[in-house]
Design a protein around this motif. Structure first.
Motif: not given
Length: 348
Positions: A6-10, A12-13, A332-334
């Protein structure tokens, strides 16, 4: 583990390179565009954690050919009005710097894309006009034939780009507009990869090795796109993932297959959310007509019918043991990196 994903998704772009929501917005009166987006789509995008939303300009058959350019311009007009009427939540972006500014202020960065560009016809020079109006991604065909190329449902023709299509690609590269090969026929994709001098994107395509469908990319095509420095953004539409019984696991199988071919830094997400758009804009018989073109019934992944379900993808990737940096790259980073590099920092 639950807290971790959950934290990772929140944090991340999260970038979605294909959601046809603009079709549903523009179907309303212009004075309702901003409020409809705010009431219906914004909550879903926020629940899904979407930071970058590509808005395809797709023109329905009813407008083709005579009304195609007019409808294209209506949809392009719709996007900045949506942003202007929701200034705290969205911004129409034409440069990498504008995307960065939107993200830093907590707004969703909206990016315009042309899907098949029927309003262009043979008048390739109009791409220059549409780029000036904010378009930053463009494709040359949908399922059928255009003046520029053949779509994937016309694979049997063996059609490459026409001379106008070659001219269009050259102009788009000059203008800094990304060329999108999703929906392009097999020979057309090969032709683009032969002559492209800049990164190429597939905004919403999955792997043909896992589902033999004309809308999917072969391993060779995927590798070719990766070699340009571009991205393959995996489609979530169930008929493109499996002949039957498509699941979230099958979707992640497609993502992992593409990653295995071109690396984690060349993959993104192109969900192709159309369930709500269909329900809002088309009579029931259209799904049956669409099924004939697709070659299978219209189906959707449970829980991933719209953008609110995007955290499920992160949950499963983490559950499969993905490295957090890899998850961030695909989410989304890419896409952010490619958009920064392709669109530049200043508006032309």
């Amino acid at each position: 583990m639950t807290d971790d994903w959950r934290e990772l998704h929140a944090t991340a772009v999260v970038a979605d390179t294909h959601n046809d929501l603009l079709c549903a917005v523009v179907a309303r009166r212009p004075d309702e565009w901003g409020s409809y987006f705010r009431q219906v789509w914004l909550p879903q995008l926020r629940l899904g954690g979407v930071d970058i939303q590509v808005l395809p300009v797709f023109v329905d058959d009813v407008f083709r050919p005579e009304g195609a350019l007019r409808q294209t311009l209506r949809m392009i007009e719709c996007a900045p009005r949506v942003a202007a009427e929701n200034p705290r939540d969205a911004a129409l972006c034409v440069t990498g710097a504008e995307i960065d500014n939107a993200l830093s202020s907590g707004r969703i960065a909206l990016v315009l894309a042309l899907e098949s560009a029927p309003g262009i016809g043979e008048d390739v020079e109009l791409f220059r006009t549409l780029q000036a109006l904010g378009v930053r991604i463009a494709s040359f065909a949908h399922f059928g034939r255009t003046a520029l190329a053949d779509g994937s449902a016309e694979d049997a023709t063996g059609g490459r780009l026409t001379s106008k299509g070659v001219a269009a690609l050259e102009l788009l590269e000059e203008l800094g507009v990304l060329v999108d090969v999703s929906h392009l026929g097999v020979a057309g994709v090969g032709h683009v990869l032969e002559i492209a001098n800049r990164p190429v994107i597939a905004t919403h395509s999955s792997a043909r090795a896992l589902r033999d469908h004309h809308r999917n990319l072969t391993d060779e095509q995927i590798k070719g796109i990766g070699a340009t420095g571009g991205l393959v953004c995996v489609n979530f539409f169930a008929p493109f993932l499996a002949e039957s019984n498509a699941t979230l696991d099958v979707l992640v199988d497609h993502i992992e297959h593409v990653v295995s071919l071109i690396g984690v830094d060349s993959v993104g997400l192109g969900p192709d959310f159309i369930k709500e758009v269909y329900a809002e804009t088309k009579p029931a018989w259209c799904e049956a007509a669409g099924a004939r073109v697709l070659g299978s019934p219209v189906r959707y992944l449970d829980g991933l019918e719209g953008p609110a379900g995007l955290p499920l993808v992160t949950e499963l990737m983490v559950g499969r043991g993905w490295d957090p940096d890899g998850v961030r790259a695909v989410l989304g980073g890419n896409v952010l990196r490619l958009f920064r590099a392709s669109f530049g920092t200043e508006q032309s």
